[in-house]
Scaffold this active site. Sequence first.
Site, PDB file in Angstrom:
ATOM      1  N   SER A  16      -9.519   5.781  -8.334  1.00 59.29           N
ATOM      2  CA  SER A  16      -8.538   5.399  -6.257  1.00 59.29           C
ATOM      3  C   SER A  16      -8.099   6.339  -6.009  1.00 59.29           C
ATOM      4  O   SER A  16      -6.496   5.494  -6.708  1.00 59.29           O
ATOM      5  CB  SER A  16      -8.913   4.107  -6.587  1.00 59.29           C
ATOM      6  OG  SER A  16      -8.488   3.607  -4.448  1.00 59.29           O
ATOM      7  N   ALA A  17      -7.809   6.780  -4.828  1.00 62.11           N
ATOM      8  CA  ALA A  17      -6.894   7.830  -4.523  1.00 62.11           C
ATOM      9  C   ALA A  17      -4.855   6.580  -4.172  1.00 62.11           C
ATOM     10  O   ALA A  17      -4.664   6.873  -4.260  1.00 62.11           O
ATOM     11  CB  ALA A  17      -6.817   8.616  -3.644  1.00 62.11           C
ATOM     12  N   HIS A  18      -5.558   5.498  -3.724  1.00 66.40           N
ATOM     13  CA  HIS A  18      -4.586   5.144  -2.627  1.00 66.40           C
ATOM     14  C   HIS A  18      -3.663   3.845  -3.905  1.00 66.40           C
ATOM     15  O   HIS A  18      -2.787   3.610  -2.821  1.00 66.40           O
ATOM     16  CB  HIS A  18      -4.931   4.589  -1.071  1.00 66.40           C
ATOM     17  CG  HIS A  18      -5.741   2.961  -1.472  1.00 66.40           C
ATOM     18  ND1 HIS A  18      -5.272   1.601  -1.548  1.00 66.40           N
ATOM     19  CD2 HIS A  18      -6.939   2.869  -2.351  1.00 66.40           C
ATOM     20  CE1 HIS A  18      -6.321   0.567  -2.282  1.00 66.40           C
ATOM     21  NE2 HIS A  18      -7.377   1.306  -2.298  1.00 66.40           N
TER      22      HIS A  18
ATOM     23  N   GLY B 159     -12.470   3.859  -4.621  1.00 63.74           N
ATOM     24  CA  GLY B 159     -12.855   2.613  -5.930  1.00 63.74           C
ATOM     25  C   GLY B 159     -14.229   1.618  -5.394  1.00 63.74           C
ATOM     26  O   GLY B 159     -14.840   2.405  -6.817  1.00 63.74           O
ATOM     27  N   THR B 160     -14.316   1.539  -4.259  1.00 64.53           N
ATOM     28  CA  THR B 160     -15.176   0.074  -4.757  1.00 64.53           C
ATOM     29  C   THR B 160     -16.710   1.248  -4.170  1.00 64.53           C
ATOM     30  O   THR B 160     -17.644   0.886  -5.385  1.00 64.53           O
ATOM     31  CB  THR B 160     -15.763  -0.137  -2.932  1.00 64.53           C
ATOM     32  OG1 THR B 160     -13.468  -0.476  -2.930  1.00 64.53           O
ATOM     33  CG2 THR B 160     -16.935  -1.279  -2.993  1.00 64.53           C
TER      34      THR B 160
ATOM     35  N   CYS C  93      -7.341  -7.512  -2.154  1.00 65.86           N
ATOM     36  CA  CYS C  93      -8.746  -6.663  -1.389  1.00 65.86           C
ATOM     37  C   CYS C  93      -9.912  -8.508  -2.093  1.00 65.86           C
ATOM     38  O   CYS C  93     -10.899  -8.228  -1.112  1.00 65.86           O
ATOM     39  CB  CYS C  93      -9.453  -5.943  -3.030  1.00 65.86           C
ATOM     40  SG  CYS C  93      -7.875  -4.856  -2.733  1.00 65.86           S
TER      41      CYS C  93
ATOM     42  N   THR D  63     -21.152  14.527   4.172  1.00 60.15           N
ATOM     43  CA  THR D  63     -19.776  16.105   4.731  1.00 60.15           C
ATOM     44  C   THR D  63     -18.468  15.069   3.772  1.00 60.15           C
ATOM     45  O   THR D  63     -18.661  13.519   4.192  1.00 60.15           O
ATOM     46  CB  THR D  63     -19.705  16.160   5.619  1.00 60.15           C
ATOM     47  OG1 THR D  63     -20.721  15.801   6.753  1.00 60.15           O
ATOM     48  CG2 THR D  63     -18.715  17.011   6.836  1.00 60.15           C
TER      49      THR D  63
ATOM     50  N   ASN E 125      -6.679  -5.303 -12.386  1.00 58.31           N
ATOM     51  CA  ASN E 125      -5.446  -5.017 -10.579  1.00 58.31           C
ATOM     52  C   ASN E 125      -5.008  -6.963 -10.649  1.00 58.31           C
ATOM     53  O   ASN E 125      -3.762  -6.664  -9.934  1.00 58.31           O
ATOM     54  CB  ASN E 125      -6.303  -4.829  -9.950  1.00 58.31           C
ATOM     55  CG  ASN E 125      -7.662  -6.309  -9.738  1.00 58.31           C
ATOM     56  OD1 ASN E 125      -8.210  -6.360 -10.579  1.00 58.31           O
ATOM     57  ND2 ASN E 125      -7.347  -7.252  -8.658  1.00 58.31           N
TER      58      ASN E 125
ATOM     59  N   GLN F  70      -6.540   0.906 -11.431  1.00 60.63           N
ATOM     60  CA  GLN F  70      -4.982   0.707 -11.312  1.00 60.63           C
ATOM     61  C   GLN F  70      -4.661   1.330 -12.631  1.00 60.63           C
ATOM     62  O   GLN F  70      -3.468   1.468 -12.986  1.00 60.63           O
ATOM     63  CB  GLN F  70      -4.927  -1.226 -11.710  1.00 60.63           C
ATOM     64  CG  GLN F  70      -6.125  -2.431 -10.639  1.00 60.63           C
ATOM     65  CD  GLN F  70      -5.110  -1.768  -9.273  1.00 60.63           C
ATOM     66  OE1 GLN F  70      -3.556  -1.624  -9.614  1.00 60.63           O
ATOM     67  NE2 GLN F  70      -5.202  -2.601  -8.176  1.00 60.63           N
TER      68      GLN F  70
HETATM   69  C1  PLP Z   1      -9.390  -2.911 -10.175  1.00 66.93           C
HETATM   70  C2  PLP Z   1     -10.204  -2.338  -8.825  1.00 66.93           C
HETATM   71  N1  PLP Z   1     -10.662  -1.274  -8.796  1.00 66.93           N
HETATM   72  C3  PLP Z   1     -11.579  -1.264  -7.629  1.00 66.93           C
HETATM   73  C4  PLP Z   1     -10.480  -1.157  -6.588  1.00 66.93           C
HETATM   74  C5  PLP Z   1     -11.667  -0.582  -5.032  1.00 66.93           C
HETATM   75  O1  PLP Z   1     -10.578   0.406  -4.740  1.00 66.93           O
HETATM   76  P1  PLP Z   1     -10.783   0.442  -3.381  1.00 66.93           P
HETATM   77  O2  PLP Z   1     -10.108   0.366  -2.778  1.00 66.93           O
HETATM   78  O3  PLP Z   1     -10.351   2.370  -3.222  1.00 66.93           O
HETATM   79  O4  PLP Z   1     -12.246   0.612  -2.525  1.00 66.93           O
HETATM   80  C6  PLP Z   1      -9.626  -2.230  -6.100  1.00 66.93           C
HETATM   81  C7  PLP Z   1      -8.585  -2.392  -4.759  1.00 66.93           C
HETATM   82  O5  PLP Z   1      -7.960  -3.069  -5.047  1.00 66.93           O
HETATM   83  C8  PLP Z   1      -8.950  -2.395  -7.602  1.00 66.93           C
HETATM   84  O6  PLP Z   1      -7.721  -2.850  -7.867  1.00 66.93           O
END
Ligand code: PLP
Length: 384
Positions: free
Chosen positions: A196-198, A70-71, A321, A234, A148, A176
Amino acid sequence: MPVYLDHNSTTPLDERVLASMLPYMQELYGNASSQHRYGRLTSGAVERAREQVAALVGAKPNQVVFTGGGTEANNLALRALCGRKPGGHLAISSIEHASLREPAFALREEGWSVDEIPVTRDGVIDSVALPAAMHSDTRVVSVMLANNETGAIQPLAEISAIAHKRNVPVHTDASQAAGKLPVDLVKLGADLMTLSAHKFGGPQGAGALIVNRALSLQPLLYGGGHEQGLRAGTHNVAAIVGFGTAAELAHHELEARIRHMRQIRNLIQDELLKNPEISVFADKVERLSNTLQFGVYGCHGETLLLELDRKGFAVSSGSACHSDAHEPSHVLLAMQVEPELALSAIRVSVGMSTQDEDAIKFVAALNTILAQFRRTSVRVANIK
Ligand SMILES: Cc1ncc(COP(=O)(O)O)c(C=O)c1O
């Protein structure tokens, strides 16, 4: 192991997701860009994952650009729309995640101007304030779909309509939201969407930017032409396959997941609200079914978090985070929560593995800690 109540930070890898990934960490190791059979096997798997991820959010497979999370997708979204030449304006919400705020502020250093769109006291974008936050040179409006920290869901369709009237593209960080509530790219009107997959049972380090192809976009990474020239490098095939499986499972199981998580979240919330010292943030508005953020006047969130950890409960104080022990959350400050109350914030985010007894034990542990704090007068003033 402690009871895990921090699913907005990350979720455990679903074992069905792990099973789908394993062959791509073992015998199916081809580079997905290679022309031979090894490559064709892995590129086929990447394309299947693209379809699964697209289906989760009502997009077309060719709109999915895989990223390392996601970042990266948030950084790419801003850079893609702003390009390399400085100049112009960005309007972002005042409650964005650091992975969107910080690249926006970095662009400001390069000569862009950035405005933050205010939210109401309930943590929802004030759509009346949006037109004033857009200028004639605004390149993007970026508003997350669900926050989040509080879980508050934003009125994105309305925001897109307002921005599109001025021909301004809209980006939404749905990291989220996806996998936790129904997400439809077309109904939301977003031009770019981060996933974001996780956050829903997939692996860490996999994500996507969903892209409306009509826009002219700049890549963040150059070198190799992967992902239609928007993300060189890759492919992380196993992670992408896991992302696809997690998306398909979330799509099919969404209603049952929402029901399960809401029931447990509400169980905790109902118990917490019996204590007049506790304030639940954004509880008057539509929220993610798994999220609950609360504050306790006079307590320090980090101290509470550590005590809960000692008693066997993993929660977060605001955004895990980007947690800074002594700064109140920018999200709560944007909601005009008093700094002292904001400093006490704890986020509880439940998941599919959370059970009723976990919720009951959590509330009991919290009440014990708060009673102990009261007895020993552990207050913010004493801790500073
Ligand atoms: C709203 C939101 N955006 C982006 C991210 C970042 O995603 P990633 O951990 O996949 O880089 C997070 C992670 O907590 C999030 O809560």
